[in-house]
Each structure stands twice: as C-alpha cells, then as structure tokens.
Design a protein around this motif. Structure first.
Motif, short mmCIF file in Angstrom:
data_model
loop_
_atom_site.label_atom_id
_atom_site.label_comp_id
_atom_site.label_asym_id
_atom_site.label_seq_id
_atom_site.Cartn_x
_atom_site.Cartn_y
_atom_site.Cartn_z
N ASN A 193 18.12 0.37 23.69
CA ASN A 193 17.42 0.69 22.67
C ASN A 193 16.57 1.93 22.91
O ASN A 193 16.14 2.11 24.03
N PHE A 194 15.87 2.31 21.82
CA PHE A 194 14.84 3.26 21.94
C PHE A 194 13.45 2.53 22.35
O PHE A 194 13.09 1.55 21.83
N GLN A 195 12.89 3.06 23.45
CA GLN A 195 11.29 2.50 23.87
C GLN A 195 10.29 3.56 23.49
O GLN A 195 10.80 5.11 23.41
N GLY A 196 9.20 3.29 23.26
CA GLY A 196 7.92 4.21 23.27
C GLY A 196 8.08 4.66 21.73
O GLY A 196 8.95 4.31 20.89
N GLY A 197 7.19 5.57 21.44
CA GLY A 197 6.91 5.94 19.99
C GLY A 197 6.53 4.96 18.89
O GLY A 197 6.13 3.93 19.22
N ILE A 198 6.56 5.23 17.73
CA ILE A 198 6.38 4.22 16.70
C ILE A 198 7.83 4.16 16.09
O ILE A 198 8.72 4.92 15.88
N LYS A 199 7.99 2.70 15.85
CA LYS A 199 9.37 2.08 15.38
C LYS A 199 9.09 1.91 13.84
O LYS A 199 8.13 1.08 13.60
N VAL A 200 9.56 2.58 12.91
CA VAL A 200 9.41 2.05 11.46
C VAL A 200 10.91 1.29 11.16
O VAL A 200 12.04 2.00 11.14
N GLY A 201 10.74 -0.09 11.18
CA GLY A 201 11.95 -0.67 11.02
C GLY A 201 12.88 -0.56 9.68
O GLY A 201 12.17 -0.15 8.70
N GLY A 202 14.09 -0.53 9.97
CA GLY A 202 14.96 -0.29 8.84
C GLY A 202 14.57 -1.28 7.53
O GLY A 202 14.40 -0.88 6.37
N PRO A 203 14.21 -2.62 7.90
CA PRO A 203 13.91 -3.67 6.61
C PRO A 203 12.52 -3.00 5.92
O PRO A 203 12.60 -2.82 4.65
N LEU A 204 11.44 -2.33 6.68
CA LEU A 204 10.27 -1.83 6.00
C LEU A 204 10.86 -0.48 5.12
O LEU A 204 10.32 -0.47 3.98
N ILE A 205 11.72 0.27 5.81
CA ILE A 205 12.08 1.49 4.97
C ILE A 205 12.59 1.17 3.84
O ILE A 205 12.54 1.50 2.62
N ALA A 206 13.94 0.10 3.91
CA ALA A 206 14.57 -0.30 2.70
C ALA A 206 13.62 -0.69 1.61
O ALA A 206 13.64 -0.64 0.51
N LEU A 207 12.69 -1.65 1.90
CA LEU A 207 11.99 -2.17 0.87
C LEU A 207 10.63 -1.28 0.16
O LEU A 207 10.65 -1.34 -0.88
N TRP A 208 10.36 -0.32 1.27
CA TRP A 208 9.23 0.52 0.68
C TRP A 208 9.88 1.52 -0.11
O TRP A 208 9.60 1.56 -1.38
N PHE A 209 11.00 1.70 0.21
CA PHE A 209 11.78 3.16 -0.66
C PHE A 209 12.23 2.33 -2.09
O PHE A 209 12.06 3.04 -3.01
N ALA A 210 12.90 1.19 -1.88
CA ALA A 210 13.47 0.49 -3.05
C ALA A 210 12.11 0.40 -4.09
O ALA A 210 12.25 0.50 -5.05
N LEU A 211 11.09 -0.42 -3.41
CA LEU A 211 9.88 -0.56 -4.51
C LEU A 211 9.54 0.60 -5.03
O LEU A 211 9.22 0.64 -6.10
N SER A 212 9.54 1.74 -4.23
CA SER A 212 8.56 3.07 -4.82
C SER A 212 9.70 3.51 -5.80
O SER A 212 9.04 3.89 -7.13
N ILE A 213 10.99 3.78 -5.73
CA ILE A 213 11.93 4.54 -6.63
C ILE A 213 11.82 3.52 -7.88
O ILE A 213 12.01 4.09 -9.03
N TYR A 214 11.91 2.17 -7.71
CA TYR A 214 11.97 1.23 -8.84
C TYR A 214 10.85 1.32 -9.70
O TYR A 214 10.82 1.47 -10.95
N PHE A 271 0.76 -1.09 0.00
CA PHE A 271 0.07 -0.15 -0.05
C PHE A 271 0.83 1.25 0.03
O PHE A 271 0.47 2.27 -0.93
N LEU A 272 1.78 1.18 0.84
CA LEU A 272 2.78 2.36 0.93
C LEU A 272 3.57 2.50 -0.16
O LEU A 272 3.68 3.84 -0.70
N ALA A 273 4.08 1.44 -0.80
CA ALA A 273 4.85 1.72 -1.97
C ALA A 273 3.93 2.10 -3.21
O ALA A 273 4.53 2.88 -4.17
N CYS A 274 2.69 1.76 -3.40
CA CYS A 274 1.63 2.06 -4.33
C CYS A 274 1.60 3.56 -4.54
O CYS A 274 1.83 4.08 -5.61
N ILE A 275 1.47 3.82 -3.40
CA ILE A 275 1.18 5.68 -3.16
C ILE A 275 2.60 6.22 -3.64
O ILE A 275 2.50 6.98 -4.28
N THR A 276 3.45 5.96 -2.92
CA THR A 276 4.76 6.85 -3.31
C THR A 276 5.46 6.43 -4.70
O THR A 276 5.75 7.42 -5.45
N ALA A 277 5.19 5.25 -5.10
CA ALA A 277 5.44 4.98 -6.49
C ALA A 277 4.82 5.84 -7.60
O ALA A 277 5.31 6.41 -8.54
#
Lengths: 263, 410
Positions: B267-288, B100-106
C-alpha cells in the motif's frame, strides 16, 4: 378615459422646439418571432418636443419607445438618438442610455434600497459621482418632485403617485436630455394621476424632450406639441393636438377618439 | 355627533367554544395539546414498563468500555484500544467533515448550474436542465453506490503502481489515484516555530485571519474613497499582497515541506489519504444536493421581476452591475431559506455513509458500537441528540445570515 382638468396656467414660454434633431427613426421594423409588431416606423423628434403617443392596446406604442433605449431590439431600420446610432454595440447603447431617461407603468423602484439610494445608484456606479455629490443631486431632484422628506424611506412605504415621482427623480439624476414615459399614470388612482402629471408638466416647462405613451388626453391637449396615433404597429396619423382631436383624418383615429372621448 | 357607549356584551354560552370564531381556535389548540401530552405519557410509560419487563436499564456506562474496532478514515488519533466514546467522537468528526465539504461543493455546483440554466445559450441551458433532472430524480443512495463502484472497479489497485512494467503511474510523482482512495502530499513544517505541527497550523490560521481583517479594511477604504471621489480604486494588487506576502513569509520561516505518498509493501504510505468511501459520499451528496440548490438559485433569480432589470438597464447600468446591485440582493432573500433546508439534508443524508463503509457517527455509534454493546436505546438517543443539535446549529447560523440579507421594505 377621463379628461383631466389641469388647473394651473401652463407656462409655454420655454416650451420651444428647436431645429436640432433629437431622435431620428427611419424604416424601423420589429418582429416578435413571426409577429410583425412594428411596421415601417419613420419618426423625427426635434429637441424640446413633447410628443404624446396614443393608440389601442397592442398597437406597439410601448414597444416603439422601448426600442429607443435598447430595451427591445429592432431588426430592421435605423435609430439615431442624439447623434448616436443604436446598434448592438455596447458602447453606443451605454451612451444612449445615459442620455435617455425612462419611467415605467409600474415604477420599478428597487425595493431593497431607500428612495435616496434608488436615486444615487446610477450616478454613483455609472457616472462615477462622489457619494456626497450624488446625494445632493438626488435631494435636489426629490425636492423638485416635492418629496424630499421621504428620502430615507423604502419604496414600499410610499403611495403609487409618490413612487412614480421618485421614479421620475431617479431618471433625472442621470441628467438625461430625453425622457421616455411608458404609461406613467395607468397604474395610479385618479387623485395620484394629477400629482404625476403636474411633475411631467414642470419638466415640459423646462424644455425637456419628452415622448409619452399615455391615455391622458387632457395632458396631450395641453402639453403636447404633437400627438401620434398608432394602430397595428404603424403610425397612422400625427398632428398638432388641436387638429388631432378636432379634425382627425383617418377612420381608425376617428373610431379610437370616439371611443375614448365618447363618454 | 359622537357619543360614548359601551360595546354590547353578549353572555358566554358553552356552545360558543365550538361555534364562535373567537374561542374556536383556542378550544382546538387545547384539545390538540391534551392529545399530545397523553400520547407522550403513554409512550414513556410503555418504554419504562417494557424495559423493566426485559430486565434492561438505561445506562451510558458502556461509552467508557474499549471499542475494539479500527477506523481507517479519521481526523484525530484513534486506535482499537480506545473507548466507544472516542470511536463515536471520530465518527462525529467524520460526519461533520463530509457534511462541511459537501455543503461547500454542493453550493458551488448549485450556483453555477442554476445561473447557467438561465443562460441564453441553448446548449448550456439544456445541459444544465439535464444535469438537474438526472441527479435529483435518482435517489442519493444509488448515486453513492454508483460512484463508489466506479472508483473501486475502474481505478488501479496500489500494486499496479509497482514494478518495471507498472500499469499505473503517479501524477507528478505526488498524487496517486487508486481504488482505495486518493493519496496526496502532506504539508508539514521542518523549522516550525512550535514543537507541535498542530500549533504551527493554528499559527497559519491566525495569520490568515489577520489577512482577512486587513482585506476588509482595504474594502472599507476603497468604499470610502469611492464615496469621496466617485472612482473606486483598483484594490486587486493590494488584496493579492495582503493575502500572499504574510503567507509566503510564514511558509519560508517555518520551512514548508511536503511528505509525498510512496508505495511501501502492499500500500501507499505517507501523505494524506482521502479514502474512496469519503470521496464517493462527498461527491454523490454534492452533485445530488447541487441539483436541488440549482433550482433554488434559478427560482430566486427568476422571482426578481423583469421590470427591475429593465429599470436598472435603462439607467445605464451594465449587466454585471445589474446582477450585483439589483438582482442578487433581492434574489438572496428567496434563495437562502430553502438553502438552509438543503444544508440540513446534506447533514442528515450523510448518514448513508454506512453503505460504503465510511465511518460516520451512524456507522460507529449507531452501527458497530450498538451491535457490540446491545445498548440500542442509548445509542439511538445519542444519535438523535447529535443530529438535532447539528441541524439546529446550522439553522441558527444560516438564519442569522438570512436576517442580514433580508429585504428591508418597511
């Protein structure tokens, strides 16, 4: 090219030429890259004139009239349309385009809009006319070009001649004071040429200032008050139709006329 | 003079099945169908026979067993004591999330790059051409790895944020960019109308829906006004009010608060964690995929003939109006069908998540669960069913949209 017989009497009473200048071109030059398409064009058109521009293909006829509403840019010289000088200033371009209507060889109707919507698009978005008013105006002009019953169809459902008449009506909806025609009948079957020419004659009878690039010499003879012959980007000769056809001055004109009228 | 006669009837000969254009295609269709039915029958038989020989059976009972593994990026509550089906569900949501995220940003990248590539500005158009050629000509798997490597190698570790001589600091004391991912503040309601935070968010969503309907009403009103008077009223301030006022009031009533991420222990606690794998996958799918969408958009706009733009300009329409009223309505019908394919590509390419350890459905159900239970056939069947269903749903939605923008010509 065929000489098309225009059967009915043409009413020349309203086809009077006034002294008021509609278009003034002075020293215009245009290049496409290195190619010099228009050389030193000087032309004055008075209000009410019907001018036919003829010439071999590639002579710059279309380019010249396309310069008049800024579809093409000229690099040198001055063009004044209806008292407004054509510069790169958007305001001037807007003003000139709302005064000058244009019809194209391939009609260029918007295929995603109905005939009526084609005609009301510009009045609504450029003239800010109320929709109902714009539709009444459109129907008025569609009746004038004799196709009111097609108003709710799409362009793809109409014949070529009908499409070109819609294109004329679409231009007229902007109430232009000058009409440009860029080979309006070149893409049409012989039968349809007549219906489009009839529409154009009616326009001429109402005193519209017209510049028409065409190969219809019958139309030129009967409707135009001046024929301009262009070759290699220059205006070679201009004269009244009778003189132009019967007594061409330059060799280039004689050659052209002998080719198109010879058979 | 017209007479009524019967058309000549020629008698049917067997050779006509091959030679006669009327029967020829039917013959070949029948043959193809027969061949396909035979091969399916063979494959099915083969499967059953081999399963029996190996003493295996097809049984989905393993889905109820305890999964026993942890998932760090998850949208719903999950612990390693939950069942394999819960793990698969977490993976399913993760797949849908990244798709969903990648469809929007792509789409955003693609539309911007596609339009800018047609720019008259030499630098801009060449830059966009460079972007398209670089990104669509290198496999997306490599892009995922490159981006993930850059993140893990160059971003500071959480411990770099600690101590008096910390080498990294949080942005606005709210965002932490680390090699494990990005930590952002989490909004929550201190005086929520409902006990559950989820229900409060549903309420926010409902209010947003209400605003959307109201905004549509305003647009309808503006169009009616324009049809009546010719002038389109300026609705910007009204639209802003409709969107902002109810939202702000709701936030004030429910006491919107932010839970900030903070460094606790390692480590950091609290807040929202957007994990590195999600960011890498999301960003790569979007630009590709964005590079492909850019070409679709360019093709769509260029396919609208120049005569259309000229005719509209000659009527006095300004370039932005020409784009909105004449070019885009015609370009969309060319852009949408290949865009559907790109969305499907994103959804299916998201299964590459496994290389960076993002727990999508291929990594959970098709990876760990499959390995632990040995239920390969069941897992793969479920995966196939999921991707097929998801793809068909996307196709369905987009085809409905396509039908709505389709060119009505006749």
């Amino acid at each position: 090219m065929s000489e098309l017989a225009i059967e009915r009497e043409i009413d020349r009473t309203k086809m009077s030429v006034s002294d008021e200048v509609a278009i003034q071109i002075t020293g215009m030059n245009k290049w496409y890259g290195q190619f010099h398409v228009l050389r030193d064009i000087n032309l004055t058109v008075n209000r009410g004139e019907r001018i036919v521009i003829a010439g071999p293909s590639g002579s710059g006829k279309s380019t010249m009239i396309r310069c008049l509403n800024a579809l093409e840019e000229h690099q040198e010289g001055q063009i004044i349309v209806d008292g407004t000088e054509l510069t790169s200033d958007l305001k001037n371009i807007d003003k000139i385009r709302s005064e000058v209507g244009m019809c194209f060889q391939h009609f260029n109707l918007f295929p995603h809009l109905t005939i009526l919507e084609n005609c009301t698009l510009a009045p609504i978005w450029v003239r800010k006319t109320a929709k109902k008013e714009a539709e009444e105006l459109a129907m008025h002009f569609l009746e004038k070009v004799k196709i009111p019953e097609q108003a709710h169809k799409y362009p793809g459902m109409l014949s070529g001649g009908q499409q070109q008449r819609v294109a004329i009506a679409r231009s007229l909806c902007m109430k232009p004071r000058i009409m440009l025609f860029d080979e309006p009948t070149s893409a049409l079957d012989p039968e349809m040429i007549k219906e489009v020419l009839d529409t154009m004659i009616e326009l001429a009878e109402e005193g519209m200032t017209m510049l028409c690039v065409t190969h219809e010499m019958g139309f030129a003879r009967q409707v135009a008050n001046r024929v301009i012959f262009m070759a290699d980007g220059q205006i070679v000769e201009q004269n009244e139709p009778e003189e132009f056809f019967n007594n061409p001055q330059s060799e280039r004109t004689q050659q052209f006329l002998s080719q198109i009228l010879g058979h | 003079m017209s007479t009524l006669t019967d058309p000549p009837k020629d008698s049917f000969r067997l050779s006509m099945l091959i030679n006669d254009t009327r029967y020829r295609s039917l013959t070949f269709q029948a043959l193809a169908f027969l061949a396909m039915a035979l091969s399916f029958w063979y494959l099915g038989n083969n499967l059953v026979a081999n399963l029996r020989a190996a003493g295996l059976n097809i049984n989905f009972g393993f889905l109820g067993d305890t999964a026993g593994y942890d998932i760090s990026q998850k949208l719903v509550e999950y612990s390693n004591q939950d069942s394999h089906s819960s793990a698969a569900f977490v993976g399913l949501l993760n797949t849908l999330l990244v798709a969903f995220l990648a469809c929007i940003t792509a789409t955003v990248f693609g539309v911007v790059a596609g339009v800018l590539r047609l720019s008259k500005n030499w630098l801009v158009s060449k830059l966009m051409a460079f972007y398209v050629e670089i990104f669509r000509n290198i496999p997306v798997l490599i892009w995922i790895i490159i981006i993930f490597t850059i993140m893990t190698a160059f971003m500071p570790a959480p411990r770099a944020f600690r101590g008096d001589n910390a080498t990294a600091t949080m942005v606005f004391d709210a965002f932490a960019f680390t090699n494990r991912g990005i930590y952002t503040p989490l909004p929550w309601f201190s005086r929520g109308i409902f006990e559950s935070q989820t229900l409060n968010w549903v309420l926010v969503l409902l209010v947003a829906c209400g605003s959307w309907f109201a905004a549509r009403r305003v647009n309808v009103w503006a169009t009616a006004k324009q049809e009546e008077t010719g002038e389109r009223p300026n609705t910007l301030s009204m639209l802003l009010g409709i969107w902002l006022v109810p939202f702000v009031i709701l936030m004030l009533i429910m006491g919107l608060s932010w839970e900030y991420p903070a460094l606790k222990g390692f480590n950091f606690q609290g807040g929202i964690k957007v994990g590195g794998p999600l960011i890498a996958l999301w960003f790569a799918l979007s630009i590709y995929t964005g590079a492909f969408i850019a070409e679709n958009v360019r093709a769509g706009i260029q396919a609208v003939s120049k005569g259309q733009t000229e005719a509209a300009a000659a009527l006095g329409l300004r370039p932005s109006k020409v784009m909105n009223l004449v070019v885009l309505p015609q370009a969309l019908r060319i852009i949408i069908p290949p865009l559907i394919s790109q969305y499907l590509n994103i959804t299916k390419n998201s299964s590459l998540a496994i290389v960076v350890g993002y727990a999508d459905i291929t990594a959970t159900l098709g990876g760990i669960t499959l390995n632990q239970t040995g239920r390969a056939i069941e897992c793969v069947l479920l995966l196939m069913a999921f991707y097929l269903t998801a793809s068909l749903l996307i196709s369905l939605v987009m085809n409905v949209y396509n039908a709505s923008v389709k060119l009505k010509e006749r």
